[in-house]
Design a protein around this motif. Structure first.
Motif, PDB file in Angstrom:
ATOM      1  N   UNK A   1       4.687   5.814  -5.130  1.00 26.01           N
ATOM      2  CA  UNK A   1       4.975   5.860  -6.564  1.00 26.01           C
ATOM      3  C   UNK A   1       3.851   6.527  -7.361  1.00 26.01           C
ATOM      4  N   UNK A   2       2.607   6.320  -6.905  1.00 23.76           N
ATOM      5  CA  UNK A   2       1.466   6.925  -7.583  1.00 23.76           C
ATOM      6  C   UNK A   2       1.314   6.498  -9.025  1.00 23.76           C
ATOM      7  N   UNK A   3       1.733   5.285  -9.339  1.00 20.33           N
ATOM      8  CA  UNK A   3       1.762   4.837 -10.726  1.00 20.33           C
ATOM      9  C   UNK A   3       0.423   4.308 -11.240  1.00 20.33           C
ATOM     10  N   UNK A   4      -0.439   3.878 -10.347  1.00 21.79           N
ATOM     11  CA  UNK A   4      -1.679   3.227 -10.777  1.00 21.79           C
ATOM     12  C   UNK A   4      -2.888   4.078 -10.391  1.00 21.79           C
ATOM     13  N   UNK A   5      -3.376   4.809 -11.352  1.00 22.27           N
ATOM     14  CA  UNK A   5      -4.497   5.708 -11.136  1.00 22.27           C
ATOM     15  C   UNK A   5      -5.789   5.094 -11.648  1.00 22.27           C
ATOM     16  N   UNK A   6      -6.817   5.124 -10.793  1.00 28.00           N
ATOM     17  CA  UNK A   6      -8.126   4.568 -11.152  1.00 28.00           C
ATOM     18  C   UNK A   6      -8.000   3.119 -11.606  1.00 28.00           C
ATOM     19  N   UNK A   7      -7.280   2.329 -10.805  1.00 26.86           N
ATOM     20  CA  UNK A   7      -7.054   0.924 -11.127  1.00 26.86           C
ATOM     21  C   UNK A   7      -7.366   0.021  -9.925  1.00 26.86           C
ATOM     22  N   UNK A   8      -7.741  -1.203 -10.240  1.00 30.11           N
ATOM     23  CA  UNK A   8      -7.963  -2.253  -9.243  1.00 30.11           C
ATOM     24  C   UNK A   8      -6.748  -3.172  -9.285  1.00 30.11           C
ATOM     25  N   UNK A   9      -6.014  -3.244  -8.183  1.00 27.37           N
ATOM     26  CA  UNK A   9      -4.791  -4.036  -8.100  1.00 27.37           C
ATOM     27  C   UNK A   9      -4.960  -5.191  -7.128  1.00 27.37           C
ATOM     28  N   UNK A  10      -4.052  -6.158  -7.209  1.00 27.93           N
ATOM     29  CA  UNK A  10      -4.048  -7.282  -6.271  1.00 27.93           C
ATOM     30  C   UNK A  10      -2.629  -7.535  -5.783  1.00 27.93           C
ATOM     31  N   UNK A  11      -2.530  -8.139  -4.601  1.00 28.75           N
ATOM     32  CA  UNK A  11      -1.250  -8.378  -3.940  1.00 28.75           C
ATOM     33  C   UNK A  11      -1.181  -9.833  -3.485  1.00 28.75           C
TER      34      UNK A  11
ATOM     35  N   UNK B   1       0.829  -1.205   0.000  1.00 26.55           N
ATOM     36  CA  UNK B   1       0.000   0.000   0.000  1.00 26.55           C
ATOM     37  C   UNK B   1       0.866   1.260   0.000  1.00 26.55           C
ATOM     38  N   UNK B   2       1.869   1.313   0.875  1.00 26.00           N
ATOM     39  CA  UNK B   2       2.729   2.501   0.928  1.00 26.00           C
ATOM     40  C   UNK B   2       3.582   2.637  -0.323  1.00 26.00           C
ATOM     41  N   UNK B   3       4.020   1.527  -0.884  1.00 29.57           N
ATOM     42  CA  UNK B   3       4.762   1.605  -2.151  1.00 29.57           C
ATOM     43  C   UNK B   3       3.903   2.258  -3.231  1.00 29.57           C
ATOM     44  N   UNK B   4       2.630   1.861  -3.292  1.00 23.44           N
ATOM     45  CA  UNK B   4       1.727   2.427  -4.291  1.00 23.44           C
ATOM     46  C   UNK B   4       1.436   3.905  -4.019  1.00 23.44           C
ATOM     47  N   UNK B   5       1.286   4.251  -2.758  1.00 25.32           N
ATOM     48  CA  UNK B   5       1.066   5.654  -2.394  1.00 25.32           C
ATOM     49  C   UNK B   5       2.256   6.503  -2.829  1.00 25.32           C
TER      50      UNK B   5
END
Length: 207
Positions: free
Chosen positions: A195-205, A189-193
């Motif tokens: 980098x901000x690379x995935x906008x308006x996307x549904x991701x999985x971990x 979650x913090x990595x995504x926050x």
């Protein structure tokens, strides 16, 4: 970054808060019960449904780690609707702690919660979380990222320090296991926050 974390005293929210603090972010815990926050962070004592645009518009990021109580699963939907309403038109990016049930198991036809072996007890939650995701996908004027954990989301699982990032498809490791710990989810979650690379996307971990 200035990060507001809704339900920062919950299991997922607390670990996301801890990870954000350790990385040097300016963190505010948005909670109903400040005494349950065990870290030295700013506090905004307020119910999610009472939050206003004024409360949130100065954050760079708001993390929604809210979990509806059993029997009130519709609040997964109505909470997302409320956050969309008050954040639309602001510069705040919304990150949502999603559920695995809304991930697809095939070519965008069947969600995990629609499979025959999915536990009935979890279906109300998964259905409402899926509908909340649909609200995000169909709105305009708000930047968001919805992150689903693996099928087995381990509250007390180890912090391995690694994960695999995927799209809205259910993933498994080489042994066919779909697992991730809350601690490693917080890292993702913090990595995504950051980098901000995935906008308006549904991701999985997954591990």
């Amino acid at each position: 970054m200035k990060i507001g974390i809704i339900a920062a005293s919950g299991k997922a929210g607390a670990l996301i808060t801890k990870e954000a603090v350790q990385r040097g972010h300016e963190v505010t815990a948005i909670v109903r019960h400040p005494d349950r926050v065990k870290m030295d962070v700013s506090i905004l004592q307020k119910d999610l449904f009472d939050l206003t645009t004024t409360d949130l518009e100065n954050f760079d990021v708001v993390v929604d780690a809210f979990r509806a109580a059993e029997g009130k699963e519709e609040q997964f939907l109505t909470s997302i609707e409320h956050l969309v309403k008050i954040l639309t038109g602001t510069s705040v990016k919304l990150f949502v702690v999603g559920g695995a049930g809304s991930l697809y198991v095939d070519d965008h036809i069947t969600h995990l919660y629609e499979t025959p072996t999915f536990p009935e007890v979890f279906k109300p939650t998964s259905i409402m979380m899926g509908r909340g995701l649909e609200v995000l996908e169909n709105q305009n004027g708000l930047n968001w990222t919805y992150i689903s954990p693996a099928a087995d989301f381990k509250a007390d699982g180890p912090k391995k320090g690694h994960y695999v990032l995927g799209n809205e498809m259910l993933m498994s490791d080489a042994n066919g296991k779909s697992e991730i710990s809350y601690a490693d989810y917080a890292i993702a979650m913090l990595d995504e926050i950051e980098t901000g690379e995935h906008n308006c996307e549904h991701l999985s971990i997954v591990w």
